[in-house]
Motif scaffolding. Structure first.
Motif, PDB file in Angstrom:
ATOM      1  N   LEU A 100       0.804  -1.213   0.000  1.00 15.62           N
ATOM      2  CA  LEU A 100       0.000   0.000   0.000  1.00 15.62           C
ATOM      3  C   LEU A 100       0.846   1.275   0.000  1.00 15.62           C
ATOM      4  CD1 LEU A 100      -2.813  -1.008   2.532  1.00 15.62           C
ATOM      5  CD2 LEU A 100      -2.871  -1.094   0.023  1.00 15.62           C
ATOM      6  N   GLU A 101       2.081   1.173   0.422  1.00 15.79           N
ATOM      7  CA  GLU A 101       2.960   2.343   0.499  1.00 15.79           C
ATOM      8  C   GLU A 101       3.833   2.528  -0.733  1.00 15.79           C
ATOM      9  OE1 GLU A 101       3.967   2.350   5.283  1.00 15.79           O
ATOM     10  OE2 GLU A 101       5.053   0.995   3.938  1.00 15.79           O
ATOM     11  N   GLU A 102       4.118   1.462  -1.455  1.00 16.10           N
ATOM     12  CA  GLU A 102       5.104   1.505  -2.535  1.00 16.10           C
ATOM     13  C   GLU A 102       4.716   2.483  -3.632  1.00 16.10           C
ATOM     14  OE1 GLU A 102       8.152   1.569  -3.641  1.00 16.10           O
ATOM     15  OE2 GLU A 102       8.397  -0.474  -2.879  1.00 16.10           O
ATOM     16  N   THR A 103       5.714   3.171  -4.174  1.00 17.36           N
ATOM     17  CA  THR A 103       5.508   4.082  -5.298  1.00 17.36           C
ATOM     18  C   THR A 103       5.981   3.424  -6.581  1.00 17.36           C
ATOM     19  OG1 THR A 103       7.702   5.078  -5.096  1.00 17.36           O
ATOM     20  CG2 THR A 103       5.913   6.047  -3.774  1.00 17.36           C
ATOM     21  N   GLU A 104       5.519   3.937  -7.694  1.00 16.30           N
ATOM     22  CA  GLU A 104       5.976   3.413  -8.984  1.00 16.30           C
ATOM     23  C   GLU A 104       7.479   3.601  -9.140  1.00 16.30           C
ATOM     24  OE1 GLU A 104       4.928   3.788 -13.769  1.00 16.30           O
ATOM     25  OE2 GLU A 104       4.057   5.194 -12.334  1.00 16.30           O
ATOM     26  N   GLU A 105       7.979   4.760  -8.726  1.00 16.02           N
ATOM     27  CA  GLU A 105       9.410   5.040  -8.827  1.00 16.02           C
ATOM     28  C   GLU A 105      10.220   4.063  -7.975  1.00 16.02           C
ATOM     29  OE1 GLU A 105      12.538   8.762  -8.145  1.00 16.02           O
ATOM     30  OE2 GLU A 105      10.514   8.848  -7.304  1.00 16.02           O
ATOM     31  N   GLY A 106       9.765   3.844  -6.732  1.00 10.80           N
ATOM     32  CA  GLY A 106      10.488   2.924  -5.862  1.00 10.80           C
ATOM     33  C   GLY A 106      10.465   1.509  -6.379  1.00 10.80           C
ATOM     34  N   TYR A 107       9.305   1.065  -6.838  1.00  9.71           N
ATOM     35  CA  TYR A 107       9.181  -0.285  -7.397  1.00  9.71           C
ATOM     36  C   TYR A 107      10.105  -0.458  -8.605  1.00  9.71           C
ATOM     37  CZ  TYR A 107       7.122  -4.215  -9.936  1.00  9.71           C
ATOM     38  OH  TYR A 107       6.941  -5.388 -10.608  1.00  9.71           O
ATOM     39  N   ASP A 108      10.068   0.518  -9.520  1.00 11.77           N
ATOM     40  CA  ASP A 108      10.887   0.412 -10.729  1.00 11.77           C
ATOM     41  C   ASP A 108      12.376   0.335 -10.395  1.00 11.77           C
ATOM     42  OD1 ASP A 108       8.681   0.447 -12.372  1.00 11.77           O
ATOM     43  OD2 ASP A 108       8.873   2.565 -12.933  1.00 11.77           O
ATOM     44  N   LYS A 109      12.806   1.108  -9.396  1.00 10.91           N
ATOM     45  CA  LYS A 109      14.227   1.105  -9.035  1.00 10.91           C
ATOM     46  C   LYS A 109      14.646  -0.239  -8.456  1.00 10.91           C
ATOM     47  CE  LYS A 109      17.750   3.728  -6.553  1.00 10.91           C
ATOM     48  NZ  LYS A 109      18.027   4.925  -5.712  1.00 10.91           N
ATOM     49  N   VAL A 110      13.848  -0.775  -7.538  1.00  9.44           N
ATOM     50  CA  VAL A 110      14.173  -2.073  -6.941  1.00  9.44           C
ATOM     51  C   VAL A 110      14.207  -3.162  -8.018  1.00  9.44           C
ATOM     52  CG1 VAL A 110      13.348  -3.885  -5.389  1.00  9.44           C
ATOM     53  CG2 VAL A 110      13.332  -1.503  -4.643  1.00  9.44           C
ATOM     54  N   MET A 111      13.220  -3.169  -8.889  1.00  8.68           N
ATOM     55  CA  MET A 111      13.169  -4.198  -9.922  1.00  8.68           C
ATOM     56  C   MET A 111      14.318  -4.053 -10.918  1.00  8.68           C
ATOM     57  SD  MET A 111      10.760  -6.213  -9.077  1.00  8.68           S
ATOM     58  CE  MET A 111      10.571  -7.177 -10.567  1.00  8.68           C
ATOM     59  N   ALA A 112      14.692  -2.812 -11.239  1.00  7.83           N
ATOM     60  CA  ALA A 112      15.785  -2.603 -12.190  1.00  7.83           C
ATOM     61  C   ALA A 112      17.117  -3.084 -11.624  1.00  7.83           C
ATOM     62  CB  ALA A 112      15.876  -1.126 -12.566  1.00  7.83           C
ATOM     63  N   VAL A 113      17.398  -2.715 -10.370  1.00  6.42           N
ATOM     64  CA  VAL A 113      18.690  -3.083  -9.776  1.00  6.42           C
ATOM     65  C   VAL A 113      18.749  -4.564  -9.439  1.00  6.42           C
ATOM     66  CG1 VAL A 113      20.214  -2.721  -7.789  1.00  6.42           C
ATOM     67  CG2 VAL A 113      19.102  -0.765  -8.880  1.00  6.42           C
ATOM     68  N   ASN A 114      17.670  -5.109  -8.915  1.00 10.38           N
ATOM     69  CA  ASN A 114      17.702  -6.497  -8.442  1.00 10.38           C
ATOM     70  C   ASN A 114      17.392  -7.510  -9.540  1.00 10.38           C
ATOM     71  OD1 ASN A 114      18.037  -5.163  -6.046  1.00 10.38           O
ATOM     72  ND2 ASN A 114      16.253  -6.010  -5.037  1.00 10.38           N
ATOM     73  N   MET A 115      16.320  -7.256 -10.302  1.00  8.20           N
ATOM     74  CA  MET A 115      15.831  -8.277 -11.217  1.00  8.20           C
ATOM     75  C   MET A 115      16.274  -8.056 -12.658  1.00  8.20           C
ATOM     76  SD  MET A 115      14.098 -11.072 -11.407  1.00  8.20           S
ATOM     77  CE  MET A 115      14.901 -11.699 -12.875  1.00  8.20           C
ATOM     78  N   LYS A 116      16.063  -6.856 -13.177  1.00  8.12           N
ATOM     79  CA  LYS A 116      16.461  -6.592 -14.564  1.00  8.12           C
ATOM     80  C   LYS A 116      17.950  -6.823 -14.757  1.00  8.12           C
ATOM     81  CE  LYS A 116      16.570  -2.999 -18.134  1.00  8.12           C
ATOM     82  NZ  LYS A 116      16.323  -1.561 -18.449  1.00  8.12           N
ATOM     83  N   SER A 117      18.746  -6.375 -13.801  1.00  8.57           N
ATOM     84  CA  SER A 117      20.196  -6.544 -13.925  1.00  8.57           C
ATOM     85  C   SER A 117      20.583  -8.012 -13.947  1.00  8.57           C
ATOM     86  CB  SER A 117      20.913  -5.833 -12.783  1.00  8.57           C
ATOM     87  OG  SER A 117      20.695  -6.495 -11.545  1.00  8.57           O
ATOM     88  N   ALA A 118      19.939  -8.812 -13.118  1.00  7.31           N
ATOM     89  CA  ALA A 118      20.244 -10.244 -13.092  1.00  7.31           C
ATOM     90  C   ALA A 118      19.811 -10.914 -14.393  1.00  7.31           C
ATOM     91  CB  ALA A 118      19.562 -10.902 -11.900  1.00  7.31           C
ATOM     92  N   PHE A 119      18.654 -10.521 -14.908  1.00  3.64           N
ATOM     93  CA  PHE A 119      18.145 -11.121 -16.144  1.00  3.64           C
ATOM     94  C   PHE A 119      19.084 -10.832 -17.312  1.00  3.64           C
ATOM     95  CE2 PHE A 119      15.734 -11.432 -19.990  1.00  3.64           C
ATOM     96  CZ  PHE A 119      14.783 -12.425 -19.782  1.00  3.64           C
ATOM     97  N   PHE A 120      19.377  -9.552 -17.538  1.00  7.50           N
ATOM     98  CA  PHE A 120      20.185  -9.210 -18.700  1.00  7.50           C
ATOM     99  C   PHE A 120      21.673  -9.467 -18.471  1.00  7.50           C
ATOM    100  CE2 PHE A 120      16.254  -7.014 -19.792  1.00  7.50           C
ATOM    101  CZ  PHE A 120      16.098  -7.460 -21.110  1.00  7.50           C
ATOM    102  N   GLY A 121      22.108  -9.466 -17.210  1.00  7.04           N
ATOM    103  CA  GLY A 121      23.470  -9.902 -16.933  1.00  7.04           C
ATOM    104  C   GLY A 121      23.645 -11.371 -17.272  1.00  7.04           C
ATOM    105  N   THR A 122      22.655 -12.176 -16.901  1.00  3.75           N
ATOM    106  CA  THR A 122      22.679 -13.600 -17.240  1.00  3.75           C
ATOM    107  C   THR A 122      22.671 -13.790 -18.749  1.00  3.75           C
ATOM    108  OG1 THR A 122      21.568 -14.193 -15.181  1.00  3.75           O
ATOM    109  CG2 THR A 122      21.432 -15.789 -16.985  1.00  3.75           C
ATOM    110  N   GLN A 123      21.857 -13.014 -19.440  1.00  2.00           N
ATOM    111  CA  GLN A 123      21.819 -13.096 -20.901  1.00  2.00           C
ATOM    112  C   GLN A 123      23.193 -12.803 -21.510  1.00  2.00           C
ATOM    113  OE1 GLN A 123      20.295  -9.821 -23.526  1.00  2.00           O
ATOM    114  NE2 GLN A 123      18.583 -11.259 -23.830  1.00  2.00           N
ATOM    115  N   ALA A 124      23.814 -11.711 -21.050  1.00  2.00           N
ATOM    116  CA  ALA A 124      25.119 -11.329 -21.592  1.00  2.00           C
ATOM    117  C   ALA A 124      26.171 -12.387 -21.313  1.00  2.00           C
ATOM    118  CB  ALA A 124      25.549  -9.984 -20.994  1.00  2.00           C
TER     119      ALA A 124
END
Length: 255
Positions: A100-124
């Motif tokens: 209920l507290e999370e913002t779009e900006e906060g969510y996007d940052k956490v997902m980018a650093v934690n998940m997106k980086s792991a996904f595309f790092g693994t791809q590379a």
């Protein structure tokens, strides 16, 4: 030495768990590539420590939230040491907000650093491993919260849950190429991300009481498991998670 001649990239490698992974792997003979986006002086200091001990290391300033930067990071590792053997997706953040507290900006940052980086790092890394023709390993520094609820820190849990499926599905996809993915899931670790807890005597006492072994892990204890998994002694492991939590996930609700 367990990692003699291997080249290992560690994202977020100049502090916390990442720093200890770099030191432990270098001590076992690995060539180290330290990814960072801040505090270049910490990277320089870490390189100096590794070289003083007879090891080899370089730093790479790469934004892990950018797929192109991650591919460039892998290429710089190959340019420096000739090949790549292990990628450690270590960098991570949290913002400790509820649904209920999370913002779009906060969510996007956490997902980018934690998940997106792991996904595309693994791809590379996987593309480089396949081009080399001799397989390779991706190690994701995940969390017990890839599976264990942590109320009040939902975006972080969602990102680590995604990392869980990255290992499982990605490991199955890449297995025929000899490329493996293994997650490492720490519980509470005495790092800067947990300073708010470890610096407060009451909060630390509560945490210690919740851990069967009676204390948070030290970063070097996570690093030692990384060394084992990166060695030939764990060559049949993939698509799975190794939990290092002092027993906390078998106890009370997440802290």
């Amino acid at each position: 030495m367990l990692l003699e001649g291997k080249t290992i990239v560690v994202t977020g490698g100049n502090s916390g768990i990442g720093e200890q992974i770099c030191l432990a792997a270098a001590a076992e003979g690995a060539n180290i590539v330290i990814d960072y986006v801040a505090h270049p002086e910490a990277t320089d200091s870490l390189i100096h420590r590794i070289e003083e001990a007879g090891g080899h290391a370089v730093g790479v300033d790469a934004d892990i939230t950018s797929a192109s930067d991650l591919h460039a990071m892998v290429q710089k590792a190959v340019d420096a040491f000739g090949s790549l053997d292990v990628l450690v997706n270590n960098a991570g953040i949290e913002d400790r907000k509820s649904l209920l507290e999370e913002t779009e900006e906060g969510y996007d940052k956490v997902m980018a650093v934690n998940m997106k980086s792991a996904f595309f790092g693994t791809q590379a890394a996987a593309k480089q491993f396949i081009a080399q023709g001799n397989g390779g390993l991706v190690l994701n520094i995940s969390s017990v919260h890839e599976d264990w609820p942590m109320p009040g820190n939902l975006a972080y849990c969602v990102s680590k849950g995604g990392m869980r499926m990255l290992a499982r599905s990605g490991g199955v996809e890449l297995g025929p190429h000899g490329v493996r993915i293994v997650n490492i899931a720490p519980g509470a670790v005495d790092t800067p991300i947990n300073t708010a807890t470890t610096s407060d005597p009451d909060k630390l006492r509560q945490l210690d009481d919740a851990i069967p072994l009676g204390r948070p892990a030290k970063p070097h204890e996570i690093a030692e498991v990384v060394v084992f998994l990166a060695s030939g002694k764990a060559a049949y492991m993939t698509s799975t998670t190794v939990t290092i939590d002092g027993g906390i996930s078998q106890g009370s609700v997440g802290l």
